[in-house]
Design a protein around this motif. Structure first.
Motif, mmCIF file in Angstrom:
data_model
loop_
_atom_site.group_PDB
_atom_site.id
_atom_site.type_symbol
_atom_site.label_atom_id
_atom_site.label_comp_id
_atom_site.label_asym_id
_atom_site.label_seq_id
_atom_site.Cartn_x
_atom_site.Cartn_y
_atom_site.Cartn_z
ATOM 1 N N ALA A 34 0.856 -1.191 0.000
ATOM 2 C CA ALA A 34 0.000 0.000 0.000
ATOM 3 C C ALA A 34 0.886 1.233 0.000
ATOM 4 O O ALA A 34 2.105 1.160 0.170
ATOM 5 N N ALA A 35 0.260 2.392 -0.190
ATOM 6 C CA ALA A 35 0.994 3.652 -0.168
ATOM 7 C C ALA A 35 1.411 4.030 1.246
ATOM 8 O O ALA A 35 2.380 4.754 1.448
ATOM 9 N N SER A 36 0.666 3.539 2.238
ATOM 10 C CA SER A 36 0.995 3.777 3.638
ATOM 11 C C SER A 36 0.586 2.551 4.436
ATOM 12 O O SER A 36 -0.385 1.877 4.082
ATOM 13 N N TYR A 37 1.318 2.261 5.514
ATOM 14 C CA TYR A 37 1.002 1.056 6.268
ATOM 15 C C TYR A 37 -0.307 1.187 7.037
ATOM 16 O O TYR A 37 -0.926 0.191 7.404
ATOM 17 N N THR A 38 -0.754 2.416 7.300
ATOM 18 C CA THR A 38 -2.028 2.600 7.982
ATOM 19 C C THR A 38 -2.859 3.638 7.262
ATOM 20 O O THR A 38 -2.343 4.685 6.847
ATOM 21 N N ASN A 39 -4.110 3.361 7.078
ATOM 22 C CA ASN A 39 -5.041 4.310 6.489
ATOM 23 C C ASN A 39 -6.071 4.743 7.517
ATOM 24 O O ASN A 39 -7.224 5.034 7.190
ATOM 25 N N GLU A 40 -5.642 4.780 8.786
ATOM 26 C CA GLU A 40 -6.488 5.272 9.864
ATOM 27 C C GLU A 40 -5.967 6.628 10.335
ATOM 28 O O GLU A 40 -4.758 6.895 10.321
ATOM 29 N N TRP A 41 -6.885 7.491 10.753
ATOM 30 C CA TRP A 41 -6.475 8.734 11.384
ATOM 31 C C TRP A 41 -5.652 8.415 12.630
ATOM 32 O O TRP A 41 -6.014 7.533 13.416
ATOM 33 N N HIS A 42 -4.559 9.135 12.820
ATOM 34 C CA HIS A 42 -3.733 8.887 14.003
ATOM 35 C C HIS A 42 -2.915 10.128 14.351
ATOM 36 O O HIS A 42 -2.635 10.969 13.509
ATOM 37 N N THR A 43 -2.571 10.215 15.613
ATOM 38 C CA THR A 43 -1.594 11.167 16.125
ATOM 39 C C THR A 43 -0.325 10.372 16.378
ATOM 40 O O THR A 43 -0.379 9.278 16.942
ATOM 41 N N ASP A 44 0.820 10.892 15.968
ATOM 42 C CA ASP A 44 2.035 10.082 15.971
ATOM 43 C C ASP A 44 2.365 9.516 17.349
ATOM 44 O O ASP A 44 2.543 10.251 18.322
ATOM 45 N N VAL A 45 2.422 8.214 17.412
ATOM 46 C CA VAL A 45 2.952 7.410 18.515
ATOM 47 C C VAL A 45 2.376 7.816 19.868
ATOM 48 O O VAL A 45 3.105 7.999 20.844
ATOM 49 N N THR A 46 1.053 7.923 19.948
ATOM 50 C CA THR A 46 0.454 8.249 21.247
ATOM 51 C C THR A 46 0.490 7.070 22.211
ATOM 52 O O THR A 46 0.094 7.221 23.372
ATOM 53 N N ALA A 47 0.995 5.921 21.771
ATOM 54 C CA ALA A 47 1.228 4.823 22.709
ATOM 55 C C ALA A 47 2.378 5.132 23.660
ATOM 56 O O ALA A 47 2.530 4.470 24.691
ATOM 57 N N LEU A 48 3.194 6.130 23.357
ATOM 58 C CA LEU A 48 4.270 6.561 24.243
ATOM 59 C C LEU A 48 3.715 7.378 25.408
ATOM 60 O O LEU A 48 2.679 8.039 25.278
ATOM 61 N N ILE A 49 4.430 7.384 26.528
ATOM 62 C CA ILE A 49 4.056 8.225 27.648
ATOM 63 C C ILE A 49 4.215 9.700 27.288
ATOM 64 O O ILE A 49 3.470 10.551 27.773
ATOM 65 N N ASN A 50 5.160 10.013 26.394
ATOM 66 C CA ASN A 50 5.358 11.390 25.923
ATOM 67 C C ASN A 50 5.387 11.401 24.402
ATOM 68 O O ASN A 50 6.442 11.412 23.777
ATOM 69 N N PRO A 51 4.223 11.374 23.768
ATOM 70 C CA PRO A 51 4.191 11.388 22.301
ATOM 71 C C PRO A 51 4.926 12.605 21.750
ATOM 72 O O PRO A 51 5.061 13.631 22.429
ATOM 73 N N PRO A 52 5.425 12.511 20.518
ATOM 74 C CA PRO A 52 6.150 13.647 19.935
ATOM 75 C C PRO A 52 5.347 14.943 20.006
ATOM 76 O O PRO A 52 4.125 14.945 19.830
ATOM 77 N N ALA A 53 6.057 16.039 20.247
ATOM 78 C CA ALA A 53 5.407 17.347 20.276
ATOM 79 C C ALA A 53 5.160 17.867 18.868
ATOM 80 O O ALA A 53 4.097 18.438 18.583
ATOM 81 N N ILE A 54 6.138 17.678 17.996
ATOM 82 C CA ILE A 54 6.081 18.221 16.640
ATOM 83 C C ILE A 54 6.641 17.182 15.687
ATOM 84 O O ILE A 54 7.590 16.455 16.024
ATOM 85 N N THR A 55 6.071 17.107 14.496
ATOM 86 C CA THR A 55 6.569 16.231 13.442
ATOM 87 C C THR A 55 6.912 17.083 12.229
ATOM 88 O O THR A 55 6.174 18.011 11.883
ATOM 89 N N VAL A 56 8.045 16.755 11.589
ATOM 90 C CA VAL A 56 8.482 17.433 10.369
ATOM 91 C C VAL A 56 8.614 16.377 9.282
ATOM 92 O O VAL A 56 9.430 15.460 9.401
ATOM 93 N N LEU A 57 7.817 16.487 8.219
ATOM 94 C CA LEU A 57 7.782 15.481 7.155
ATOM 95 C C LEU A 57 8.126 16.131 5.821
ATOM 96 O O LEU A 57 7.509 17.121 5.428
ATOM 97 N N ARG A 58 9.103 15.543 5.136
ATOM 98 C CA ARG A 58 9.634 16.107 3.882
ATOM 99 C C ARG A 58 9.458 15.119 2.739
ATOM 100 O O ARG A 58 9.811 13.944 2.870
ATOM 101 N N ALA A 59 8.920 15.587 1.626
ATOM 102 C CA ALA A 59 8.715 14.736 0.462
ATOM 103 C C ALA A 59 9.977 14.714 -0.395
ATOM 104 O O ALA A 59 10.475 15.766 -0.815
ATOM 105 N N HIS A 60 10.465 13.505 -0.647
ATOM 106 C CA HIS A 60 11.616 13.317 -1.540
ATOM 107 C C HIS A 60 11.161 12.876 -2.927
ATOM 108 O O HIS A 60 11.585 13.432 -3.940
ATOM 109 N N ILE A 61 10.287 11.868 -2.970
ATOM 110 C CA ILE A 61 9.675 11.437 -4.229
ATOM 111 C C ILE A 61 8.161 11.400 -4.009
ATOM 112 O O ILE A 61 7.659 10.569 -3.255
ATOM 113 N N ALA A 62 7.454 12.307 -4.661
ATOM 114 C CA ALA A 62 5.995 12.355 -4.546
ATOM 115 C C ALA A 62 5.373 11.759 -5.806
ATOM 116 O O ALA A 62 5.888 11.960 -6.906
ATOM 117 N N PRO A 63 4.280 11.008 -5.653
ATOM 118 C CA PRO A 63 3.622 10.473 -6.846
ATOM 119 C C PRO A 63 3.072 11.596 -7.721
ATOM 120 O O PRO A 63 2.761 12.685 -7.226
#
Length: 314
Positions: A111-140
């Motif tokens: 698939a294009a992504s391993y999950t197609n569910e809405w999610h907040t990054d890694v909230t299974a952690l006691i301290n989930p990430p505060a900020i995420t930075v995502l950069r496209a290298h090859i976009a379809p």
């Protein structure tokens, strides 16, 4: 430096411009070069805008891993790539590679992504990430968009009776959520069995920077409401998931090579694409995350780790 928050033309080449792109969430940032260190006033302007708009979009930022990490460090303490990642570039352990060509090996799915569910990054952690930075290298060339939703707006627009119900509740967050998407026997199935991440978070957290109340549940990680029967929990979670994924609170972003999205992971959830799963495409993005705080509910009680340690940066 002038910071413009309008749809009017750019005032000057040296000015940052923040253009809101949806009703509740998202702004495009113009007149900024992320290949170079930002002056302190621009770092503050970006941070303030992130707290206001929840996700910021940058175009034509053709940078490498080193510049990506350097920019991230101006916003906070950068963590290693991911609690379960052991394939980060040796010289850049902060980089998580998001490459659809690897998903069959890692997750047992194509698939294009391993999950197609809405999610907040890694909230299974006691301290989930505060900020995420995502950069496209090859976009379809077509499709592959990502969407975000504003969890503070989702809470603010609940009826008072429902706010009263959820204000004091806590929920379990587990890596994989109620229905893990990876196949049994896959790499991730083994990793999550050997080192489970499980935390009880307040259903409503207080944002540490803005003071906003945030509906802190998401379909990708939240498994149950503590203290309710399974049937009651599922019914309430389904109702809350319907609220946080309401299209009114969302924004959708089309990736191009060199596009970057930065989001406040404490106040958003996001949705990876599924529209290109049937196409033969390559989609490669690179991600960093910034160390988060332990969520605190409106009653002042912090989250509790059931399994797993803090995920800290440097």
């Amino acid at each position: 430096m002038t910071v413009i928050d309008t749809h009017s033309p750019v005032a000057a080449d040296t000015d940052l411009e923040f253009r809101p792109v949806a009703g509740y969430i998202g702004a495009e940032v113009r007149n900024i070069d992320l290949s170079q260190p930002l002056p302190p006033e621009q770092v503050k302007a970006v941070t303030d805008a992130l707290h206001r708009y929840k996700v910021l979009f940058f175009r034509d930022q053709h940078i490498g891993h080193a510049e990506h990490i350097a920019f991230s460090r101006q916003l906070g303490r950068v963590t290693s790539s991911h609690p379960y990642d052991d394939e980060a570039p040796t010289e850049f352990p902060e980089i998580l590679t998001v490459d659809n060509r690897d998903y069959e090996r890692k997750f047992g799915i194509k698939a294009a992504s391993y999950t197609n569910e809405w999610h907040t990054d890694v909230t299974a952690l006691i301290n989930p990430p505060a900020i995420t930075v995502l950069r496209a290298h090859i976009a379809p060339k077509r499709g592959g968009d990502t969407s975000w939703t504003n969890l503070a707006a989702a809470y603010a627009n609940l009826p008072d009776s429902l706010k009263d119900l959820v204000n004091g509740l806590r929920a379990e967050h587990r890596f994989g959520g109620r229905r893990p998407v990876w196949h049994a026997g896959s790499t991730y199935a083994r990793k999550t069995q050997d080192n489970p991440l499980v935390t009880e978070h307040p259903v409503v957290r207080v944002h540490p920077a803005t003071g906003e109340r945030v509906l802190f549940v998401n379909p990708g990680f939240t498994t149950r409401i503590v203290g309710l029967s399974a049937r009651q929990s599922d019914a309430l979670l389904d109702l809350l998931f319907d609220e946080v994924t309401n299209p009114a609170y969302t924004v959708r972003f089309r990736w191009f090579d060199g596009s970057i999205a930065v989001w406040d992971n404490r106040a958003t959830a996001h949705l990876a694409p599924s529209d290109v799963n049937h196409l033969d495409i390559t989609r490669v993005l690179y991600r960093t995350t910034l160390e988060g705080d332990v969520p605190v509910g409106i009653d002042g009680n912090p989250s509790t780790a059931i399994s797993g340690d803090k995920f800290v940066g440097k």
